[in-house]
Scaffold this active site. Structure first.
Site, PDB file in Angstrom:
ATOM      1  N   CYS A  99      28.350 -37.562  34.905  1.00 17.59           N
ATOM      2  CA  CYS A  99      28.147 -36.850  36.161  1.00 17.59           C
ATOM      3  C   CYS A  99      27.997 -35.347  35.957  1.00 17.59           C
ATOM      4  O   CYS A  99      27.138 -34.897  35.203  1.00 17.59           O
ATOM      5  CB  CYS A  99      29.298 -37.194  37.106  1.00 17.59           C
ATOM      6  SG  CYS A  99      28.956 -36.939  38.860  1.00 17.59           S
ATOM      7  N   LYS A 122      36.013 -37.773  30.455  1.00 20.52           N
ATOM      8  CA  LYS A 122      35.382 -36.654  31.155  1.00 20.52           C
ATOM      9  C   LYS A 122      36.273 -35.419  31.024  1.00 20.52           C
ATOM     10  O   LYS A 122      37.464 -35.461  31.340  1.00 20.52           O
ATOM     11  CB  LYS A 122      35.180 -37.028  32.620  1.00 20.52           C
ATOM     12  CG  LYS A 122      34.347 -36.034  33.422  1.00 20.52           C
ATOM     13  CD  LYS A 122      34.094 -36.591  34.819  1.00 20.52           C
ATOM     14  CE  LYS A 122      33.164 -35.686  35.615  1.00 20.52           C
ATOM     15  NZ  LYS A 122      32.889 -36.233  36.970  1.00 20.52           N
ATOM     16  N   GLU A 178      29.007 -44.700  36.200  1.00 17.77           N
ATOM     17  CA  GLU A 178      30.262 -43.997  35.962  1.00 17.77           C
ATOM     18  C   GLU A 178      31.462 -44.817  36.464  1.00 17.77           C
ATOM     19  O   GLU A 178      31.432 -45.354  37.577  1.00 17.77           O
ATOM     20  CB  GLU A 178      30.220 -42.639  36.675  1.00 17.77           C
ATOM     21  CG  GLU A 178      31.451 -41.778  36.463  1.00 17.77           C
ATOM     22  CD  GLU A 178      31.341 -40.428  37.157  1.00 17.77           C
ATOM     23  OE1 GLU A 178      32.169 -39.551  36.874  1.00 17.77           O
ATOM     24  OE2 GLU A 178      30.412 -40.246  37.972  1.00 17.77           O
TER      25      GLU A 178
END
Length: 321
Positions: A161, A127, A45
């Site tokens: 995540c 995200k 990430e």
């Protein structure tokens, strides 16, 4: 005859001071993994330039300097950095999934980039909701990034995540029939419980989606941890939490996971297992009940300004003689 895809999940340390130095590590890892026969290479990430570990251990009043430093080292898309990754992917004929801190003028975003084996950037997604401390660092993404794209290795989707704790975000990808799911976590965070939670989540998504999951987490050295904070108690929050793994559609590890140190995890993905799993349970096909339960997904890119009529360019007025 089943199609075999060789996947590589990269667990290495970034350079916490330099985008260029981290990018060099990315390019070297692509060379190494491709040299070992990989068709798909997944990085952690926001690996370029680095995950904002400072935001987890420093109070907001102390984050100004490291946050501004991250702005200076962040990646714009497109840029010379993305071009170099694209060229390396095309040179080796590999698909690359890279996490970056994307700078878009005055904001930073947690972005995932999917480069196809020809070098084309097939997807840039952000995200959708930064987690907890991350909200001090990144803006929010939108539904436009919840896409599965066709690549040389198959239909490929990605989440970052704790997006994996949003079942509707995962379902949005499942409805697009992803065959391989690329997951990215920071690693070196929270401790062993984080690694355990990652493993449960990755195995569950593989089972529920009937796809392969290739997950990469980052790694920090002891020296790097000390550079983020000198407080030994806080340093404990920057250890553990690594679970670089490759999971089959049956929920099994395709190879023993990496939980410590640096390395590249490899596994052969027998794509025939996708059909084998979905024959028994296809969550978005014969096992679904769309007349009872369905998802509304708005893929419209978020925009601060919507022009409802053609714009008339302003005509410059020359100075009078």
């Amino acid at each position: 005859m089943s199609r075999i895809v060789k996947a590589a999940a990269v667990q290495i340390a970034p350079d916490l001071t330099s985008r260029e130095a981290t990018l060099a590590r990315v390019l070297d890892a692509i060379d190494e993994a491709a040299g070992n026969g990989a068709d798909l290479i997944v990085f952690p990430e926001t690996f370029v330039p680095y995950y904002p570990y400072f935001s987890f251990v420093l109070p907001p009043v102390q984050q100004g300097r490291p946050h501004l430093a991250l702005y200076e080292e962040a990646v714009t898309v497109p840029s010379d950095e993305t071009r170099r990754v694209a060229e390396r992917a095309a040179h080796h004929g590999v698909v690359v999934v890279l996490g970056v801190n994307e700078r878009d003028h005055g904001s930073l975003y947690n972005a995932q980039l999917i480069f196809d084996a020809c070098g084309t950037l097939r997807l840039k997604r952000r995200k959708i909701t930064p987690t907890y401390h991350e909200r001090m660092v990144w803006g929010q993404g939108d539904g436009a990034g919840l896409q599965v794209v066709d690549t040389r290795v198959g239909r490929l989707g990605a989440l970052a995540c704790w997006e994996h704790y949003n079942p509707l975000a995962r379902y949005a990808l499942m409805t697009q029939h992803e065959e391989i799911h690329a997951a990215q976590f920071p690693g070196s965070l929270v401790g062993p419980i984080f690694a355990e939670q990652i493993e449960v989540t990755m195995r569950h998504h593989a089972l529920e989606s009937g796809c392969f999951v290739v997950n990469a987490t980052g790694w920090l050295t002891g020296e790097q941890i000390a550079s983020v904070t000198p407080d030994e108690a806080l340093q404990n929050g920057l250890r553990g939490g690594c679970m670089t793994c490759i999971i089959t559609p049956e929920g099994r590890h395709a190879a023993p996971p990496l939980t410590e140190g640096e390395g590249i995890l490899y596994a052969d993905l027998d794509m025939g297992l996708v059909t084998k799993r979905k024959r028994m349970m296809d969550s978005v096909g014969h096992y679904s009940r769309p007349e009872l339960l369905s998802l509304r997904h708005d893929p419209t890119p978020a925009a601060n300004r919507r022009v409802t009529a053609p714009e008339t360019p302003f005509q410059s007025i020359p100075l009078e003689d």
